[in-house]
Structure formats: C-alpha cells, structure tokens
Design an enzyme around this catalytic site. Sequence first.
Site, PDB file in Angstrom:
ATOM      1  N   ASP A   9       0.751  -1.208  -0.133  1.00  7.78           N
ATOM      2  CA  ASP A   9      -0.065   0.016  -0.054  1.00  7.78           C
ATOM      3  C   ASP A   9       0.991   1.324  -0.124  1.00  7.78           C
ATOM      4  OD1 ASP A   9      -1.752   2.099   0.535  1.00  7.78           O
ATOM      5  OD2 ASP A   9      -2.562   0.933   2.034  1.00  7.78           O
ATOM      6  N   ILE A  10       0.821   2.005  -1.181  1.00 12.84           N
ATOM      7  CA  ILE A  10       1.807   3.174  -1.282  1.00 12.84           C
ATOM      8  C   ILE A  10       1.320   4.126  -0.216  1.00 12.84           C
ATOM      9  CG2 ILE A  10       0.305   4.511  -2.701  1.00 12.84           C
ATOM     10  CD1 ILE A  10       2.692   5.182  -4.482  1.00 12.84           C
ATOM     11  N   ASN A  23      -5.865  11.912 -11.867  1.00  8.47           N
ATOM     12  CA  ASN A  23      -6.346  12.457 -13.179  1.00  8.47           C
ATOM     13  C   ASN A  23      -6.383  13.863 -13.285  1.00  8.47           C
ATOM     14  OD1 ASN A  23      -8.896  13.893 -11.841  1.00  8.47           O
ATOM     15  ND2 ASN A  23      -9.521  11.887 -11.241  1.00  8.47           N
ATOM     16  N   ASP A  33      -5.330   7.182  -6.829  1.00  3.91           N
ATOM     17  CA  ASP A  33      -5.703   8.183  -6.524  1.00  3.91           C
ATOM     18  C   ASP A  33      -6.687   8.562  -5.504  1.00  3.91           C
ATOM     19  OD1 ASP A  33      -6.000  11.131  -7.004  1.00  3.91           O
ATOM     20  OD2 ASP A  33      -7.122  11.051  -8.736  1.00  3.91           O
TER      21      ASP A  33
END
Length: 168
Positions: A9-10, A23, A33
């Site tokens: 998990d970033i 986006n 995002d």
Amino acid sequence: MGISILRGDITKQRVDAIVNAANSSLYGGGGVDGAIHRAGGPAILEACRDLRASKYGRGLATGQAVATTAGKLEARWVIHTVGPVYSTDEDRSDLLASCYRESLKVADELGAASIAFPAVSAGVYGWPADSAARIAVETVRTAGTRVADLRFVLFNDEVYQAFAAAAG
C-alpha cells in the site's frame, strides 16, 4: 540511486514524496488516486483546489507533475502526475515516461531524497503491466535525479511481477 520493487500500500510508505497517479482534475478519483486522497485527508484536496484556482484552471496536463502537501500521510509531499490512457492506435509511451521524469524533477526541486511511485497508467487507464514497468524502470534509471531512495510500490501481484522482471 537505489531502486526497490515492493508489493503493498503506497499510502503506508515513509518517504519524502509519494507519487499520485492522478486524473487531470486533481480532485481525487479511484484506485491509487482515491486511496491517497482518503488516507491523506482533506488537506490534499484543499491544496489541489488551490492549484486549480491559481495555476491549473483546465487541470493538469497528461505527463506533467505538481506537488501538494501530503496531509496525514507519512510523507512530506504528494506529487500528482497524470498518466496517459493506453491506446492501441497511438503510441503514448513518451507521455508515460514524462510522468516519471517530471515527478523526479519536482522531487529534486523540493529536495526529496526518497520517493514512492505507483504503476502510473497500469490500472484503470489500461496500460499493459509489462510495458508500463519497462517504461517506468528505464525512465527512472536514466532520469539524472538527486533522489537516493526510489520505490515502486505495487498493489497487485501481476504488476509487482512485471516491475520485478523489468528491474532485473
């Protein structure tokens, strides 16, 4: 520069900068995002709204990058970059590579020594994992950055395997 390929998990990474596969609206969305906006809290969205009001009225262009606060994340900054949607009719590889180059350029301007990247465009934008990984790894290896600790933090096994193979 050390390059690590991690499965996870970033939003949990303790780095100077986390890269967001954003986006163009910068207002959050799905995938990475949405996860970054949720984990970082409202400060990130507020900073993105300020950017839209002051500098990016039409949104952030594909291949470009811009930084905001990281809010509640363990990072100091979030670097938002807009990846291209994959196309079988048009080669958009240069735009994908630009996401990584421009993110590293912003990181250098901020003085970031460590950065965590997702697999830009390899999710809902449909970029094939093997190609996305090759472009990402080749680009960061030749980018000429002061970042010392670069991590690709990948959410699923297919993308992780593709990046591990590309990193060799």
